[in-house]
Design an enzyme around this catalytic site. Structure first.
Site, PDB file in Angstrom:
ATOM      1  N   GLN A  87      -4.844  -2.058   9.682  1.00  6.56           N
ATOM      2  CA  GLN A  87      -4.795  -3.316   8.943  1.00  6.56           C
ATOM      3  C   GLN A  87      -5.440  -4.437   9.766  1.00  6.56           C
ATOM      4  OE1 GLN A  87      -3.761  -3.648   5.794  1.00  6.56           O
ATOM      5  NE2 GLN A  87      -4.096  -5.862   5.726  1.00  6.56           N
ATOM      6  N   ASP A  95     -11.126   2.967   4.739  1.00  5.91           N
ATOM      7  CA  ASP A  95     -11.636   1.608   4.507  1.00  5.91           C
ATOM      8  C   ASP A  95     -13.160   1.548   4.442  1.00  5.91           C
ATOM      9  OD1 ASP A  95      -9.750  -0.358   4.164  1.00  5.91           O
ATOM     10  OD2 ASP A  95      -9.358  -0.595   6.299  1.00  5.91           O
ATOM     11  N   LYS A 115       0.841  -1.203   0.000  1.00 11.48           N
ATOM     12  CA  LYS A 115       0.000   0.000   0.000  1.00 11.48           C
ATOM     13  C   LYS A 115       0.876   1.254   0.000  1.00 11.48           C
ATOM     14  CE  LYS A 115      -3.794  -2.487   2.204  1.00 11.48           C
ATOM     15  NZ  LYS A 115      -4.591  -2.817   3.398  1.00 11.48           N
TER      16      LYS A 115
HETATM   17  N1  GUN Z   1      -7.299  -6.963   5.694  1.00  7.22           N
HETATM   18  C1  GUN Z   1      -7.852  -7.635   4.655  1.00  7.22           C
HETATM   19  N2  GUN Z   1      -8.633  -6.813   3.926  1.00  7.22           N
HETATM   20  C2  GUN Z   1      -8.573  -5.605   4.505  1.00  7.22           C
HETATM   21  C3  GUN Z   1      -9.168  -4.357   4.209  1.00  7.22           C
HETATM   22  O1  GUN Z   1      -9.916  -4.177   3.248  1.00  7.22           O
HETATM   23  N3  GUN Z   1      -8.866  -3.349   5.062  1.00  7.22           N
HETATM   24  C4  GUN Z   1      -8.051  -3.519   6.133  1.00  7.22           C
HETATM   25  N4  GUN Z   1      -7.830  -2.478   6.929  1.00  7.22           N
HETATM   26  N5  GUN Z   1      -7.482  -4.660   6.439  1.00  7.22           N
HETATM   27  C5  GUN Z   1      -7.735  -5.696   5.619  1.00  7.22           C
END
Ligand code: GUN
Length: 286
Positions: A97, A120, A53
């Site tokens: 995360q 998110d 990311k």
């Molecule tokens: N872990 C797996 N998918 C996601 C997501 O879409 N957002 C976050 N923050 N963690 C994740």
């Protein structure tokens, strides 16, 4: 039949180009876009996702900030990191995360994220906007799947979509999104999950199948209506190898299918950049 490939790497690159152009435009107006990530614990896969990311951010000119907390931290300590990002003006939006280590209360943490910085779309307020069909940040994987289908001219409107899995980040918000009365959605949605005895009976009637089960090879070719579109959004790890929910043979029945790598994953990350950009634009306007 061998299915066409839903090439998420390609579509994500076009999304990143679009974002980069807008980020540069904002920079000319004196506004930098900043994305934050909070990683808790030592899960290797999560660390790798977060790293990717940040790499994406660098590529499109978004500055990124990172907080890493150790495995044994308490919910209160994670909340301190959340409060730090809530207060920092250089962080337009951020994510925590998932999954969080055992002992850290995910719901408490997600609820503490300032909704306007919730990149998110997983804060209860923003999920509420989704339920109501009002504009707000959409969870990145569902938004990425809709973008991926749209790019290849696949319109869920009026179709039967079967979703495997009802998790917070994919299955549940995706079902809400695809059922909304709006373009590129407007579908009849079935959600099948571990509480259903014979999921294949429902899946076999679907025009579009989206698996977010996180169970290796769970979707068999025999589950797929010939010519259906099949999206693998759930992943699991066998050692250091990512494994899809889709059995390889699915590609011999489907009209379109995601590859084992480079399908939904890059789209999720691309939509994160889109949401960060949108948050920054809101900050500029406020
Ligand atoms: N872990 C797996 N998918 C996601 C997501 O879409 N957002 C976050 N923050 N963690 C994740």
């Amino acid at each position: 039949m061998t299915a066409n490939i839903l090439d998420g790497e390609f579509v994500a690159a076009t999304v990143r180009n679009r974002v980069a152009t807008e980020v540069a435009e904002l920079a000319r107006r004196g506004k930098n876009v900043g994305l934050g990530t909070i990683l808790v614990g030592e899960d290797e896969a999560s660390a790798r996702y977060v790293e990717m990311k940040h790499r994406d951010c660098a590529e499109v000119g978004i500055s990124s900030a990172h907080l890493h907390l150790g495995q044994g931290v308490s919910t209160a300590e994670v909340l301190e990191a959340v409060q730090e990002f809530n207060a920092r003006p250089d962080v337009d939006a951020y994510l925590v995360q998932l999954p969080l280590p055992n002992g850290v209360d995910e719901q408490v943490v997600l609820s503490a994220v300032e909704p306007s910085k919730d990149v998110d779309g997983l804060h209860p307020f923003n999920l509420g906007l989704l339920v109501m069909g009002r504009p707000g940040p959409l969870p990145c994987t569902p938004a990425g799947i809709v973008e991926l289908l749209t790019h290849f001219g696949i319109d869920p409107s009026g179709k039967h979509v079967a979703i495997l899995g009802r998790g917070l980040t994919i299955g549940r918000p995706l079902a809400l999104l695809l059922a909304l009365k709006r373009p590129k959605c407007n579908a009849a949605v079935s959600v099948v999950h571990t509480g259903i005895a014979n999921p294949e009976l429902i899946v076999r009637t679907a025009d579009i199948v989206i698996s977010a089960a996180g169970s290796p090879g769970v979707v068999k070719a025999s589950w797929i209506k010939p010519g259906a579109v099949v999206v693998g959004a759930g992943t699991s790890w066998e050692g250091r190898r990512i494994v899809s929910d889709l059995d390889d043979e699915v590609a011999s029945v489907a009209s379109w299918v995601t590859p084992r790598l480079g399908g939904v994953g890059p789209m999720t990350r691309a939509m994160l950049l889109v949401n960060a950009l949108e948050a920054a634009k809101r900050n500029l306007g406020s």
